[in-house]
Design an enzyme around this catalytic site. Sequence first.
Site, PDB file in Angstrom:
ATOM      1  N   VAL A  65       6.850  27.716  -5.171  1.00 62.22           N
ATOM      2  CA  VAL A  65       7.830  28.563  -4.476  1.00 62.22           C
ATOM      3  C   VAL A  65       8.289  27.971  -3.137  1.00 62.22           C
ATOM      4  CG1 VAL A  65       7.112  30.722  -5.583  1.00 62.22           C
ATOM      5  CG2 VAL A  65       6.050  30.038  -3.411  1.00 62.22           C
ATOM      6  N   TYR A 156      -1.432  31.983   8.894  1.00 62.61           N
ATOM      7  CA  TYR A 156      -1.335  33.050   7.882  1.00 62.61           C
ATOM      8  C   TYR A 156      -0.759  34.339   8.492  1.00 62.61           C
ATOM      9  CZ  TYR A 156      -2.901  36.052   3.999  1.00 62.61           C
ATOM     10  OH  TYR A 156      -2.961  36.940   2.941  1.00 62.61           O
ATOM     11  N   ILE A 189      -9.080  42.323  -0.431  1.00 67.26           N
ATOM     12  CA  ILE A 189      -9.042  42.619  -1.861  1.00 67.26           C
ATOM     13  C   ILE A 189      -9.887  41.567  -2.583  1.00 67.26           C
ATOM     14  CG2 ILE A 189      -7.496  42.949  -3.859  1.00 67.26           C
ATOM     15  CD1 ILE A 189      -6.843  44.876  -1.510  1.00 67.26           C
TER      16      ILE A 189
HETATM   17  P1  NAP Z   1      -5.245  34.135  -5.235  1.00 72.32           P
HETATM   18  O1  NAP Z   1      -6.216  34.844  -6.111  1.00 72.32           O
HETATM   19  O2  NAP Z   1      -5.694  32.945  -4.469  1.00 72.32           O
HETATM   20  O3  NAP Z   1      -3.962  33.757  -6.112  1.00 72.32           O
HETATM   21  C1  NAP Z   1      -2.880  33.102  -5.527  1.00 72.32           C
HETATM   22  C2  NAP Z   1      -1.752  33.026  -6.514  1.00 72.32           C
HETATM   23  O4  NAP Z   1      -0.624  32.398  -5.861  1.00 72.32           O
HETATM   24  C3  NAP Z   1      -2.072  32.169  -7.748  1.00 72.32           C
HETATM   25  O5  NAP Z   1      -1.419  32.761  -8.855  1.00 72.32           O
HETATM   26  C4  NAP Z   1      -1.436  30.817  -7.411  1.00 72.32           C
HETATM   27  O6  NAP Z   1      -1.056  30.065  -8.552  1.00 72.32           O
HETATM   28  C5  NAP Z   1      -0.191  31.293  -6.654  1.00 72.32           C
HETATM   29  N1  NAP Z   1       0.367  30.260  -5.762  1.00 72.32           N
HETATM   30  C6  NAP Z   1      -0.224  29.670  -4.679  1.00 72.32           C
HETATM   31  N2  NAP Z   1       0.607  28.762  -4.118  1.00 72.32           N
HETATM   32  C7  NAP Z   1       1.754  28.794  -4.850  1.00 72.32           C
HETATM   33  C8  NAP Z   1       2.978  28.075  -4.793  1.00 72.32           C
HETATM   34  N3  NAP Z   1       3.223  27.153  -3.843  1.00 72.32           N
HETATM   35  N4  NAP Z   1       3.934  28.352  -5.719  1.00 72.32           N
HETATM   36  C9  NAP Z   1       3.718  29.273  -6.681  1.00 72.32           C
HETATM   37  N5  NAP Z   1       2.581  29.989  -6.812  1.00 72.32           N
HETATM   38  C10 NAP Z   1       1.608  29.738  -5.893  1.00 72.32           C
HETATM   39  O7  NAP Z   1      -4.624  35.129  -4.133  1.00 72.32           O
HETATM   40  P2  NAP Z   1      -4.615  36.731  -4.038  1.00 72.32           P
HETATM   41  O8  NAP Z   1      -5.783  37.137  -3.247  1.00 72.32           O
HETATM   42  O9  NAP Z   1      -4.363  37.337  -5.362  1.00 72.32           O
HETATM   43  O10 NAP Z   1      -3.342  36.925  -3.086  1.00 72.32           O
HETATM   44  C11 NAP Z   1      -2.062  37.274  -3.575  1.00 72.32           C
HETATM   45  C12 NAP Z   1      -1.176  37.610  -2.397  1.00 72.32           C
HETATM   46  O11 NAP Z   1      -1.750  38.693  -1.664  1.00 72.32           O
HETATM   47  C13 NAP Z   1      -1.026  36.474  -1.393  1.00 72.32           C
HETATM   48  O12 NAP Z   1       0.287  36.463  -0.873  1.00 72.32           O
HETATM   49  C14 NAP Z   1      -2.010  36.828  -0.311  1.00 72.32           C
HETATM   50  O13 NAP Z   1      -1.666  36.264   0.923  1.00 72.32           O
HETATM   51  C15 NAP Z   1      -1.896  38.336  -0.316  1.00 72.32           C
HETATM   52  N6  NAP Z   1      -3.051  39.021   0.245  1.00 72.32           N
HETATM   53  C16 NAP Z   1      -4.281  38.885  -0.301  1.00 72.32           C
HETATM   54  C17 NAP Z   1      -5.356  39.546   0.255  1.00 72.32           C
HETATM   55  C18 NAP Z   1      -6.754  39.470  -0.314  1.00 72.32           C
HETATM   56  O14 NAP Z   1      -7.688  40.012   0.327  1.00 72.32           O
HETATM   57  N7  NAP Z   1      -6.971  38.860  -1.463  1.00 72.32           N
HETATM   58  C19 NAP Z   1      -5.167  40.350   1.398  1.00 72.32           C
HETATM   59  C20 NAP Z   1      -3.898  40.453   1.920  1.00 72.32           C
HETATM   60  C21 NAP Z   1      -2.833  39.795   1.340  1.00 72.32           C
HETATM   61  P3  NAP Z   1      -2.127  29.126  -9.366  1.00 72.32           P
HETATM   62  O15 NAP Z   1      -3.061  30.071 -10.076  1.00 72.32           O
HETATM   63  O16 NAP Z   1      -1.313  28.334 -10.309  1.00 72.32           O
HETATM   64  O17 NAP Z   1      -2.829  28.323  -8.331  1.00 72.32           O
END
Ligand code: NAP
Length: 246
Positions: A65, A156, A189
């Site tokens: 992206v 971040y 999360i």
């Molecule tokens: P995650 O488990 O690490 O998954 C990240 C996802 O983003 C994966 O599907 C990954 O694809 C994809 N991704 C990463 N870089 C990318 C790129 N350059 N182009 C396209 N896809 C990309 O993360 P998550 O915890 O589910 O987080 C999802 C969202 O929620 C993020 O924006 C994160 O900042 C936000 N968030 C998370 C938390 C938390 O506590 N987990 C809290 C607040 C906000 P691949 O599988 O192919 O690598």
Amino acid sequence: MTDLKGKTAIITGGSRGIGAGIAEKFAAYGANVAIIYNGNLEKATEVKQKVESFGTKCEIYKCNVASSEECKQTVKNIVADFGGFEILVNNAGITKDNLLVMMEDEEFDAVIDTNLKGCFNMIKACSRNFIKKKYGKIINISSVSGIMGLAGQANYSASKAGVIALTKVTARELGGKNVCCNAIAPGFITTDMTKDLDSSEEFLKSIPKARLGTPEDVANLAAFLASSMSDYITGETVRVDGGLAI
Ligand code: NAP
């Protein structure tokens, strides 16, 4: 009752964690899903199979992206495969935590490029479709880090605060075209992103709900924001954090 039957949703970062949870929830409510992933084909394929088990269509697209060209081409491919789309969830995100004084340029730039510019790239690539259709729901995944500012997350927190501002601009520019744009700010999360997090009782005490959130906690709000039940809500950021950022 949330009903997404007949709608198509693009979900970036749908191969794992919160994005996968949103993909499954949307499919449960009847939506077709286009999943964008970065490199994890195996995980993306697993999510595709789960989504299809709800009887809806699912395709997966490898796309970084952070690249505007890849976003443009991928959106074209999705339109060719699905005939169009109504919902965009900008969920792809990364962390590269470090203390401000130690943070390398590469760490700062990579996080801004994926989390903030990636969100902009996808909104731009999708906007003409929404405008032509006179309908659209955009949901951007921000973070409580973008509201509170968390130590070790200069890159971040800045990217996620930027996502909140981008949400408001998009809401203003596209509101007259019947396009809503809202943000979700999750707390902690349980996903790969937080697997190294301290989960001691002491830490959990800092969260009023005294537990970490699940991808489904976030997906429930995403489904509401994607549905007609939220048609008069735009430019808003809603926390799903168990009270962490009160
Ligand atoms: P995650 O488990 O690490 O998954 C990240 C996802 O983003 C994966 O599907 C990954 O694809 C994809 N991704 C990463 N870089 C990318 C790129 N350059 N182009 C396209 N896809 C990309 O993360 P998550 O915890 O589910 O987080 C999802 C969202 O929620 C993020 O924006 C994160 O900042 C936000 N968030 C998370 C938390 C938390 O506590 N987990 C809290 C607040 C906000 P691949 O599988 O192919 O690598």
